[in-house]
Write a protein that holds these residues in place. Structure first.
Motif, PDB file in Angstrom:
ATOM      1  N   THR A 156      17.827  -0.576   7.329  1.00  0.00           N
ATOM      2  CA  THR A 156      18.394  -1.125   6.104  1.00  0.00           C
ATOM      3  C   THR A 156      17.926  -2.563   5.889  1.00  0.00           C
ATOM      4  OG1 THR A 156      20.320   0.273   6.452  1.00  0.00           O
ATOM      5  CG2 THR A 156      20.557  -1.488   4.857  1.00  0.00           C
ATOM      6  N   GLU A 157      17.822  -3.329   6.975  1.00  0.00           N
ATOM      7  CA  GLU A 157      17.392  -4.731   6.869  1.00  0.00           C
ATOM      8  C   GLU A 157      15.883  -4.835   6.635  1.00  0.00           C
ATOM      9  OE1 GLU A 157      18.954  -3.753   9.986  1.00  0.00           O
ATOM     10  OE2 GLU A 157      20.845  -3.952   8.916  1.00  0.00           O
ATOM     11  N   CYS A 158      15.131  -3.931   7.252  1.00  0.00           N
ATOM     12  CA  CYS A 158      13.669  -3.972   7.172  1.00  0.00           C
ATOM     13  C   CYS A 158      13.133  -2.564   6.936  1.00  0.00           C
ATOM     14  CB  CYS A 158      13.100  -4.571   8.457  1.00  0.00           C
ATOM     15  SG  CYS A 158      11.340  -4.850   8.395  1.00  0.00           S
ATOM     16  N   PRO A 159      13.095  -2.104   5.673  1.00  0.00           N
ATOM     17  CA  PRO A 159      12.645  -0.743   5.391  1.00  0.00           C
ATOM     18  C   PRO A 159      11.139  -0.566   5.598  1.00  0.00           C
ATOM     19  CG  PRO A 159      13.224  -1.868   3.371  1.00  0.00           C
ATOM     20  CD  PRO A 159      13.527  -2.802   4.485  1.00  0.00           C
ATOM     21  N   ARG A 160      10.701   0.676   5.498  1.00  0.00           N
ATOM     22  CA  ARG A 160       9.301   1.042   5.755  1.00  0.00           C
ATOM     23  C   ARG A 160       8.558   1.190   4.434  1.00  0.00           C
ATOM     24  NH1 ARG A 160       7.261   6.582   6.562  1.00  0.00           N
ATOM     25  NH2 ARG A 160       9.407   7.238   6.357  1.00  0.00           N
ATOM     26  N   LEU A 161       7.401   0.534   4.326  1.00  0.00           N
ATOM     27  CA  LEU A 161       6.514   0.689   3.167  1.00  0.00           C
ATOM     28  C   LEU A 161       5.478   1.739   3.527  1.00  0.00           C
ATOM     29  CD1 LEU A 161       5.248  -0.045   0.431  1.00  0.00           C
ATOM     30  CD2 LEU A 161       4.173  -1.982   1.518  1.00  0.00           C
ATOM     31  N   ALA A 162       5.662   2.948   2.998  1.00  0.00           N
ATOM     32  CA  ALA A 162       4.777   4.067   3.306  1.00  0.00           C
ATOM     33  C   ALA A 162       3.726   4.211   2.214  1.00  0.00           C
ATOM     34  CB  ALA A 162       5.583   5.359   3.423  1.00  0.00           C
ATOM     35  N   VAL A 163       2.483   4.405   2.635  1.00  0.00           N
ATOM     36  CA  VAL A 163       1.366   4.516   1.701  1.00  0.00           C
ATOM     37  C   VAL A 163       0.736   5.897   1.832  1.00  0.00           C
ATOM     38  CG1 VAL A 163      -0.932   3.619   1.169  1.00  0.00           C
ATOM     39  CG2 VAL A 163       0.886   2.063   1.806  1.00  0.00           C
ATOM     40  N   PHE A 164       0.429   6.504   0.686  1.00  0.00           N
ATOM     41  CA  PHE A 164      -0.331   7.749   0.681  1.00  0.00           C
ATOM     42  C   PHE A 164      -1.439   7.605  -0.343  1.00  0.00           C
ATOM     43  CE2 PHE A 164      -1.356  11.987  -0.920  1.00  0.00           C
ATOM     44  CZ  PHE A 164      -1.749  12.572   0.259  1.00  0.00           C
ATOM     45  N   ARG A 165      -2.607   8.073   0.032  1.00  0.00           N
ATOM     46  CA  ARG A 165      -3.769   7.978  -0.845  1.00  0.00           C
ATOM     47  C   ARG A 165      -4.356   9.373  -0.980  1.00  0.00           C
ATOM     48  NH1 ARG A 165      -9.088   7.741   0.639  1.00  0.00           N
ATOM     49  NH2 ARG A 165      -8.955   7.517   2.876  1.00  0.00           N
ATOM     50  N   SER A 166      -4.477   9.843  -2.211  1.00  0.00           N
ATOM     51  CA  SER A 166      -5.152  11.118  -2.454  1.00  0.00           C
ATOM     52  C   SER A 166      -6.521  10.812  -3.033  1.00  0.00           C
ATOM     53  CB  SER A 166      -4.328  11.988  -3.414  1.00  0.00           C
ATOM     54  OG  SER A 166      -4.377  11.465  -4.723  1.00  0.00           O
ATOM     55  N   ASN A 167      -7.249  11.832  -3.404  1.00  0.00           N
ATOM     56  CA  ASN A 167      -8.572  11.599  -3.991  1.00  0.00           C
ATOM     57  C   ASN A 167      -8.475  10.904  -5.341  1.00  0.00           C
ATOM     58  OD1 ASN A 167      -9.994  12.681  -1.884  1.00  0.00           O
ATOM     59  ND2 ASN A 167     -10.113  14.725  -2.786  1.00  0.00           N
ATOM     60  N   ASN A 168      -7.357  11.119  -6.055  1.00  0.00           N
ATOM     61  CA  ASN A 168      -7.250  10.600  -7.411  1.00  0.00           C
ATOM     62  C   ASN A 168      -6.232   9.474  -7.593  1.00  0.00           C
ATOM     63  OD1 ASN A 168      -9.144  12.446  -8.418  1.00  0.00           O
ATOM     64  ND2 ASN A 168      -7.578  14.031  -8.515  1.00  0.00           N
ATOM     65  N   HIS A 169      -5.272   9.341  -6.695  1.00  0.00           N
ATOM     66  CA  HIS A 169      -4.187   8.387  -6.912  1.00  0.00           C
ATOM     67  C   HIS A 169      -3.769   7.694  -5.617  1.00  0.00           C
ATOM     68  CE1 HIS A 169      -3.511   9.558 -11.072  1.00  0.00           C
ATOM     69  NE2 HIS A 169      -3.629  10.818 -10.680  1.00  0.00           N
ATOM     70  N   MET A 170      -3.007   6.597  -5.784  1.00  0.00           N
ATOM     71  CA  MET A 170      -2.375   5.867  -4.677  1.00  0.00           C
ATOM     72  C   MET A 170      -0.875   5.903  -4.904  1.00  0.00           C
ATOM     73  SD  MET A 170      -4.470   4.436  -2.453  1.00  0.00           S
ATOM     74  CE  MET A 170      -3.515   3.172  -1.696  1.00  0.00           C
ATOM     75  N   TYR A 171      -0.138   6.096  -3.814  1.00  0.00           N
ATOM     76  CA  TYR A 171       1.321   6.148  -3.886  1.00  0.00           C
ATOM     77  C   TYR A 171       1.885   5.214  -2.826  1.00  0.00           C
ATOM     78  CZ  TYR A 171       0.178  10.587  -6.167  1.00  0.00           C
ATOM     79  OH  TYR A 171      -0.350  11.547  -6.995  1.00  0.00           O
TER      80      TYR A 171
END
Length: 122
Positions: free
Chosen positions: A26-41
């Protein structure tokens, strides 16, 4: 003969190894990254309750208006800036960076650098 694993299978295995050490609180959440061929999330996740707090992607209408292409380094930097702005609005300043098993270079690095410049700490 040894069967070769696909690139995505290798990435998932790396991501599982990373997740053994990374967890968003809760104090330090996780920044998760996903990259597909067409987009970034990108998502900011509180793993203690299993809830996404903030998200951004190049698949959003505002991003499609602002960007020519959605699968380059410039688009990744845009997502990093947007996710940081939305996180700061919600009062999140510090996160743990989860690169999702992707190599830390190119788009994944551009997203992280843009998020740092916009005010997130990790």
């Amino acid at each position: 003969m040894v069967s070769k694993k696909s690139r995505s299978e290798v990435r998932v295995k790396k991501h599982n190894r990373l997740r053994n050490h990374l967890s968003g609180t809760t104090e330090c959440p996780r920044l998760a990254v996903f990259r597909s061929n067409n987009h970034m999330y990108a998502q900011i996740i509180d793993d203690t309750v299993g809830k996404t707090l903030v998200s951004a992607s190049t698949n959003e209408p505002e991003a499609k208006k602002a960007l020519e292409k959605t699968n380059n380094v410039e688009a990744a930097a845009y997502v990093g800036k947007v996710i940081a702005e939305r996180a700061i609005e919600k009062g999140i300043k510090e996160v743990v960076y989860d690169r999702g098993g992707f190599i830390y270079q190119g788009k994944v690095q551009a997203l992280a650098d843009a998020a740092r410049e916009a005010g997130l700490e990790f």
